[in-house]
Design a protein around this motif. Structure first.
Motif, mmCIF file in Angstrom:
data_model
loop_
_atom_site.group_PDB
_atom_site.id
_atom_site.type_symbol
_atom_site.label_atom_id
_atom_site.label_comp_id
_atom_site.label_asym_id
_atom_site.label_seq_id
_atom_site.Cartn_x
_atom_site.Cartn_y
_atom_site.Cartn_z
ATOM 1 N N ARG A 59 2.948 4.222 3.407
ATOM 2 C CA ARG A 59 1.884 4.212 4.422
ATOM 3 C C ARG A 59 0.528 3.985 3.759
ATOM 4 N N LYS A 60 0.343 4.637 2.609
ATOM 5 C CA LYS A 60 -0.930 4.506 1.900
ATOM 6 C C LYS A 60 -1.140 3.063 1.421
ATOM 7 N N ARG A 61 -0.060 2.429 0.969
ATOM 8 C CA ARG A 61 -0.163 1.014 0.579
ATOM 9 C C ARG A 61 -0.602 0.160 1.769
ATOM 10 N N LEU A 62 -0.005 0.444 2.915
ATOM 11 C CA LEU A 62 -0.327 -0.334 4.104
ATOM 12 C C LEU A 62 -1.806 -0.220 4.459
ATOM 13 N N SER A 63 -2.342 0.983 4.342
ATOM 14 C CA SER A 63 -3.733 1.204 4.746
ATOM 15 C C SER A 63 -4.733 0.816 3.663
ATOM 16 N N ASP A 64 -4.364 0.974 2.374
ATOM 17 C CA ASP A 64 -5.335 0.774 1.293
ATOM 18 C C ASP A 64 -5.254 -0.598 0.628
ATOM 19 N N GLU A 65 -4.070 -1.189 0.581
ATOM 20 C CA GLU A 65 -3.894 -2.392 -0.226
ATOM 21 C C GLU A 65 -3.790 -3.680 0.591
#
Length: 575
Positions: A355-361
């Protein structure tokens, strides 16, 4: 096309409840006399989707979608009109008249096809659980797919060799022809044979959740690695997205969508409680599929492998996206680490990290476009020229003028070259000008007041018949409302429903009026005064004779005096 008797359609609609139908997809909450929720047709953060339980009409003040129960089933769930009628009739316990089908047998053939496809999916599931499906089952265990995912998504297996479908359905000529029509058999020189053999099978459903085809992954060695159903009346690869019917509601609820490359990626996300993944069916994503994605979510993330093939796939998706981009859409592109896919990353890092990859990267679409242009063009002055030329050609496909100008400024800044601004010219048409439909605020609220409470028609002055004579877009509808009321047994007749049936092209307009904020009686009195005053001003502009002019001006003064008294009354009551 079915031709249903009007009385039958009226009865179906009178028994059905639009709120119940819509509540399957939208959480509705009471707001005055209507219900409000987040629109199921476009992504939004604040509710602008209104449903009138009284009038049985919905309208979104954000995207402009509106209509009745049949329209919702067609627009949202993908039913044809006859299918919507039949679905709703069955739901309310009514039998569809037998003489409505213009081509007897069509309905039976359709039902037979869908039944066959559903039975085939069930047979494939049983085969996966049998000893013959052990290798396919081992593969799923290695991928760590839970049993619930395997069951809910209809994952199965087709044995090696020929004859599996005939064991399920029989081996007569008619059955074989039907199985060929739905894409389960092919006809060769030696007769019919199974299209899918020794493959792990993925059930593919349409927007309504009906089985329409399959994707098969070979077990062991074989070509092609993935094989889809052929194009049939029920299976159109360029229009379908794997996971759409299973994930549509959860995507809208989460306001998050990730487009991945394959079936297993969608399933891996679902296994980690991320039911937000969709995938094209083994080919490059197309414009129709992207259109469906934007309808679900205005900020989807397109996830691709970080290798050369992944970047090429991302570029093809971006090219197909260009004509559909609008300023309010914010798609992003996520490139995964070399050698990784969503499945492997989820196992390695877990759902929260993904999820963090989706939002940050995820990179914004404009940044992805500029980077892609630079990679294609190369270095130096020649490279900048090639970059500008390619950019100009791609910008020509954009339909949002303001977004196109913003992107043009960015690429000119990056290349130092002014683009030629070549644009596609619209194709000339011989269409007649559309009738006027624009309403000012007073007119909009006035006609909304009448549609919300039809009994108000009975006290309208004679002059009210002329209020919309200059508006060709609604004058026929408005005057028809008077005759409906005149013929009605009482003034509580459902005028909105009757008008939507007689003026289907105006269904969205009528839905908007009845879903407006409730027009209270005191506001209605003020609106009526304004409407008559405006009508008199228009007459005075036409230059009437002296006597008529004096009469109209006197009446205008009377109306202005009444309006002042009404304003004082409103101030005194604090309304």
């Amino acid at each position: 096309m079915a031709n249903f008797p009007p009385a039958f359609l009226d009865e179906v609609l009178s028994r059905a409840d639009l709120v119940e139908v819509i509540s399957r997809h939208v959480e509705l909450k009471k707001s005055g006399s209507n219900m409000m929720g987040l629109c199921p047709f476009h992504h939004e953060k604040s509710p602008s989707f209104s449903v009138s339980p009284d009038k049985q009409l919905y309208y979104c003040f954000g995207c402009g979608k509106g209509g009745g129960t049949f329209q919702f089933l067609m627009e949202h769930d993908g039913y044809s009109f006859p299918e919507a009628v039949e679905y709703l009739a069955e739901k309310v316990g009514m039998e569809v008249p037998k003489d409505t089908q213009t081509q007897p047998g069509d309905e039976a053939r359709q039902k037979k096809a869908y039944d066959m496809l559903a039975r085939a999916s069930e047979a494939m599931s049983r085969a996966l659980a049998s000893p013959g499906g052990s290798k396919a089952a081992e593969y799923l265990q290695q991928r760590e797919l839970p049993a619930a995912i395997i069951r809910d998504y209809g994952i199965g297996y087709t044995p090696d060799g020929y004859g599996f479908m005939n064991k399920v359905f029989g081996d007569d000529a008619r059955t074989n022809a039907q199985l060929e029509a739905v894409g389960l058999l092919f006809k060769g020189e030696r007769g019919y044979g199974d299209r899918f053999r020794n493959r792990l099978m993925f059930t593919i459903r349409d927007r309504r959740g009906r089985v329409v085809g399959f994707g098969g992954r070979v077990i062991g060695v074989g070509e092609p690695k993935y094989l889809n159903s052929p194009e049939t009346k029920w299976f159109h690869k360029s229009e379908l997205l794997y996971g759409f019917s299973e994930h549509r509601d959860s995507i809208r609820k989460a306001r998050q969508l990730v487009v991945v490359e394959g079936y297993m990626d969608v399933l891996a996300l679902a296994a980690h409680d991320l039911k937000i993944g969709l995938a094209p069916l083994g080919t490059a994503i197309g414009e129709r599929q992207i259109r469906e994605i934007f309808r679900l979510c205005d900020s989807p993330v397109f996830s691709f492998d970080g290798d050369r093939a992944g970047r090429q796939a991302a570029w093809r998706a971006l090219e197909r996206m260009m004509p559909l981009l609008k300023a309010e859409l914010t798609p992003r592109f996520l490139y995964l680490p070399e050698g990784e896919d969503p499945d492997s990353l989820l196992k390695l890092e877990g759902a929260d990290a993904f999820r963090k990859r989706l939002s940050d990267e995820g990179k914004p679409v404009l940044e992805t476009w500029l980077l892609g242009l630079k990679n294609l063009a190369g270095q130096g002055a020649d490279g900048r020229a090639r970059m500008a030329k390619k950019a100009d050609a791609m910008l020509a496909t954009m339909t949002d003028t303001y977004l196109r100008q913003a992107w043009q400024q960015e690429v000119e800044r990056a290349t130092g070259i002014s683009l030629q601004q070549q644009r596609r010219q619209p194709t000339p048409t011989a269409e007649a000008p559309r009738p006027v439909l624009e309403l000012n605020t007073v007119e909009e609220r006035f006609i909304s007041a009448l549609m919300q409470k039809p009994e108000r028609f009975k006290n309208l002055p004679e002059i009210a018949h002329n209020f919309f004579t200059g508006n060709e877009g609604i004058v026929s509808l408005y005057l028809r409302a008077f005759s409906i009321i005149a013929d009605a047994k009482d003034y509580n007749t459902d005028i909105a429903r009757q008008l939507t049936q007689e003026f289907p092209d105006s269904q969205t307009l009528i839905s908007r009026w009845v879903n407006q904020a409730t027009v209270q009686d005191i506001e209605y009195e003020s609106l009526l005064l304004d409407m008559e005053s405006n009508d008199i001003r228009l007459r005075l502009k036409r230059g009437p004779n002296l006597n008529e002019s004096v009469r109209l001006q006197q009446r205008l003064k009377e109306l202005q005096g009444q309006q002042r008294k009404l304003t004082e009354q409103l101030n005194d009551t604090g309304a």
